[in-house]
Design an enzyme around this catalytic site. Structure first.
Site, PDB file in Angstrom:
ATOM      1  N   GLU A 216       0.837  -1.221   0.000  1.00 13.41           N
ATOM      2  CA  GLU A 216       0.000   0.000   0.000  1.00 13.41           C
ATOM      3  C   GLU A 216       0.862   1.257   0.000  1.00 13.41           C
ATOM      4  OE1 GLU A 216      -2.664  -0.558   3.373  1.00 13.41           O
ATOM      5  OE2 GLU A 216      -4.095  -1.569   2.073  1.00 13.41           O
ATOM      6  N   GLU A 406      -5.342  -8.293  -1.177  1.00 10.51           N
ATOM      7  CA  GLU A 406      -6.010  -8.087   0.118  1.00 10.51           C
ATOM      8  C   GLU A 406      -7.467  -7.760  -0.123  1.00 10.51           C
ATOM      9  OE1 GLU A 406      -4.544  -5.489   3.209  1.00 10.51           O
ATOM     10  OE2 GLU A 406      -2.468  -5.876   2.606  1.00 10.51           O
TER      11      GLU A 406
HETATM   12  C1  BGP Z   1      -4.229  -3.060   5.077  1.00 13.55           C
HETATM   13  C2  BGP Z   1      -2.888  -3.557   5.507  1.00 13.55           C
HETATM   14  C3  BGP Z   1      -2.878  -4.876   6.183  1.00 13.55           C
HETATM   15  C4  BGP Z   1      -4.131  -5.227   6.952  1.00 13.55           C
HETATM   16  C5  BGP Z   1      -5.418  -4.698   6.357  1.00 13.55           C
HETATM   17  C6  BGP Z   1      -6.623  -4.796   7.255  1.00 13.55           C
HETATM   18  O1  BGP Z   1      -4.214  -1.687   5.053  1.00 13.55           O
HETATM   19  O2  BGP Z   1      -2.036  -3.680   4.388  1.00 13.55           O
HETATM   20  O3  BGP Z   1      -1.690  -4.994   6.888  1.00 13.55           O
HETATM   21  O4  BGP Z   1      -4.026  -5.243   8.283  1.00 13.55           O
HETATM   22  O5  BGP Z   1      -5.296  -3.388   5.906  1.00 13.55           O
HETATM   23  O6  BGP Z   1      -6.597  -3.755   8.172  1.00 13.55           O
HETATM   24  P1  BGP Z   1      -6.866  -3.910   9.719  1.00 13.55           P
HETATM   25  O7  BGP Z   1      -5.893  -4.923  10.195  1.00 13.55           O
HETATM   26  O8  BGP Z   1      -6.603  -2.585  10.289  1.00 13.55           O
HETATM   27  O9  BGP Z   1      -8.260  -4.329   9.851  1.00 13.55           O
END
Ligand code: BGP
Length: 508
Positions: A216, A406
């Site tokens: 990201e 993701e």
């Molecule tokens: C993204 C990141 C991840 C992950 C995901 C979910 O922004 O790349 O590392 O964690 O989001 O977010 P969260 O864990 O805050 O729910």
């Protein structure tokens, strides 16, 4: 023809959110290791920066956004014990750091990979913790024990025919590079990152084909510290840091293409497409502008190989000068990526004027609430159709293969007495998103290479540090206070996903 035969079905994680063993076998501290948690011990927060509608989230969030010069930035509020000069937080005795132990993948990877194999994973997206390889970021020689660990992980994956997809930097750079240099704000980081990538390419080129340079990369807009080691609210430093990251990414692409032609290198962007709030031309223009500056700038530079005009003008207006040296532009041009990877959780909304509009939580950022969409327990809007829209948008713009690395639903799951977990809400979420991917492939002709859903095994949440925000097909018996057995249990979604993979998405 819907999902291609060799479609990369799988799941995704990041080292800092699941490995634990934060100082084992010579690992150095990373920026993730100084982050405390939601749960019981909270961050202290710089209140003046927090918009009133955000203050109610303080107990849950460890990133809080504020606005400066029209730009949303994250203020990570820490207990105030810091390294002098840099302001980078120190580890404080008695404070709780969930990433230190995480879910102990470091010692349980064999069991976890066996479960992934049981689901039929074709790919597993993971990251290498840079600080296991170069604990301080600047050693002359890499840490052999760190290298050995990933050798074992890759070997285990390959044993089951699972393709590793590896992120080189996922919010976990060596902390000392942040303390000494303000991370990527210093050009030195381009070389240090390059050296780290050279080391891991050399070691794993015959085991790992797919690599992502920065997780990201555009999240620097709101999370400069975890993204790039910049512990500062100064927008100029963030702009310089992200320029250096894109330069580093291009150099690494070039290295791979010249020395390891079998490798495929991708960029990774957080893709939250902004819909215009109304059909007013001003709102449409705002949506375009906001998408360009928040997302497209990064992918344009890494996929097309040059900095787009709208960004140059934006920087010029702000009086920010990027440190572009001779030959840099040539490097950007030569080092374009082979494919695009995205995280997709939700869409956003852009309005020329947003005062008085209802706001919603997001993936570390806030945005205007969309009345047509439902939200998750953590307030993230759910928009499967937006994923099809995003895939079309990206494919129209770049015509490069896309990997969704993701996507998923963070939810509270219940472990029943008989050790079952009935997560029908997650199945519905994933099913709806996969159906839209299928349409993008089948009806629109988008070239989608793979889908690795986020947090295939429950892990520490990136934004809140909670364990209770679960994404997995595999339940991990561990709570927000790290109480529990750490035993892994398949959820209903585990069996559902297994079937989806078995039938290559034909029986959604
Ligand atoms: C993204 C990141 C991840 C992950 C995901 C979910 O922004 O790349 O590392 O964690 O989001 O977010 P969260 O864990 O805050 O729910």
């Amino acid at each position: 023809m819907s999902f291609p035969k060799n479609f990369l079905w799988g799941g995704a994680t990041a080292a800092n959110q699941l490995e634990g063993a934060y100082l084992e076998d010579g690992k150095g501290l990373s920026v993730a290791d100084v982050m405390t948690c939601g749960g019981k011990s909270r961050f202290k927060v710089d209140l003046p920066y927090i918009k009133p509608e955000y203050q109610r989230f303080l107990s849950k969030m460890r990133y809080v956004t504020y606005e400066k010069d029209g730009i949303e930035k994250a203020c990570i509020a820490f207990k105030k014990e810091t390294y002098p000069d840099s302001g980078v937080p120190k580890i404080v005795e008695g404070e709780f750091y969930p990433n230190h132990k995480a879910i102990d993948f470091y010692h349980r990877y064999k069991e976890d990979i066996a479960l992934m194999a049981k689901m039929g994973f074709k790919a597993y997206r993971m990251s290498i913790a840079w600080s296991r390889i170069y604990p301080d970021g600047e050693e002359e020689k890499p840490n052999e024990k760190g290298l050995k660990f990933y050798d074992s992980v890759f070997d285990e994956l390959l044993k089951y025919g699972i393709e590793p997809v590896v992120t080189l930097s996922h919010y976990e750079m060596p902390l000392s590079l942040s303390i000494k240099y303000q991370g990527f704000a210093n050009r030195k980081l381009v070389d240090l990152y390059y050296k780290y990538c050279e080391t891991v390419f050399e070691r794993y080129a015959d085991k790992v084909k797919y690599w992502l340079t920065f997780n990201e990369i555009n999240s620097i807009i709101h999370s400069a510290f975890v993204n790039a080691g910049v512990f500062s609210k100064d927008q100029e430093l963030s702009e310089i840091a992200s320029y250096h990251q894109m330069l580093a990414s291009a150099k690494v692409c070039q290295l791979a293409h010249e020395k390891y032609p079998g490798l495929r290198i991708g960029c990774m962007i957080s893709s939250s497409i902004p819909y215009p709030y109304t059909c007013k031309p001003e709102d449409n223009l705002e949506a375009l502008r906001s998408y360009d500056l928040r997302v497209n700038y990064y992918s344009d530079t890494m996929v097309r190989g040059y900095i787009p005009e709208y960004k140059l003008k934006d920087l010029e207006r702000k009086g920010i000068k990027l440190p572009i040296l001779d030959k840099d532009l040539e490097v950007l041009k030569k080092g374009i990526v082979d494919f695009i990877s995205i995280s997709y959780y939700q869409t956003s909304i852009a309005a020329a004027k947003d005062e008085g509009l209802k706001m919603a939580e997001g993936n570390m950022i806030r945005h205007i609430a969309n009345p047509y969409l439902k939200i998750s327990e953590w307030g993230w809007s759910i928009d499967p159709v937006g994923l099809r829209y995003t895939l079309n948008y990206l494919y129209d713009r770049y015509h490069k293969p896309i990997m969704i690395v993701e996507n998923g639903l963070g939810a509270n799951d219940i472990l029943n007495e008989d050790k079952t977990i009935h997560d029908d809400y997650r199945i519905a979420y994933l099913k709806n998103h996969l159906s839209e991917i299928k349409k993008a492939i089948e009806i629109d002709g988008v070239d989608v290479m793979g889908y690795t859903s986020w947090g295939c095994i429950d892990l520490v949440s990136c934004s809140s540090g909670q364990m209770s925000k679960r994404y997995g097909f595999i339940y991990v018996d561990f709570d927000d206070d790290q109480k529990g057995t750490l035993i892994r249990y398949p959820k209903d979604s585990f069996y559902w996903y297994k079937h989806i993979i078995e039938t290559n998405g034909e029986e959604l």
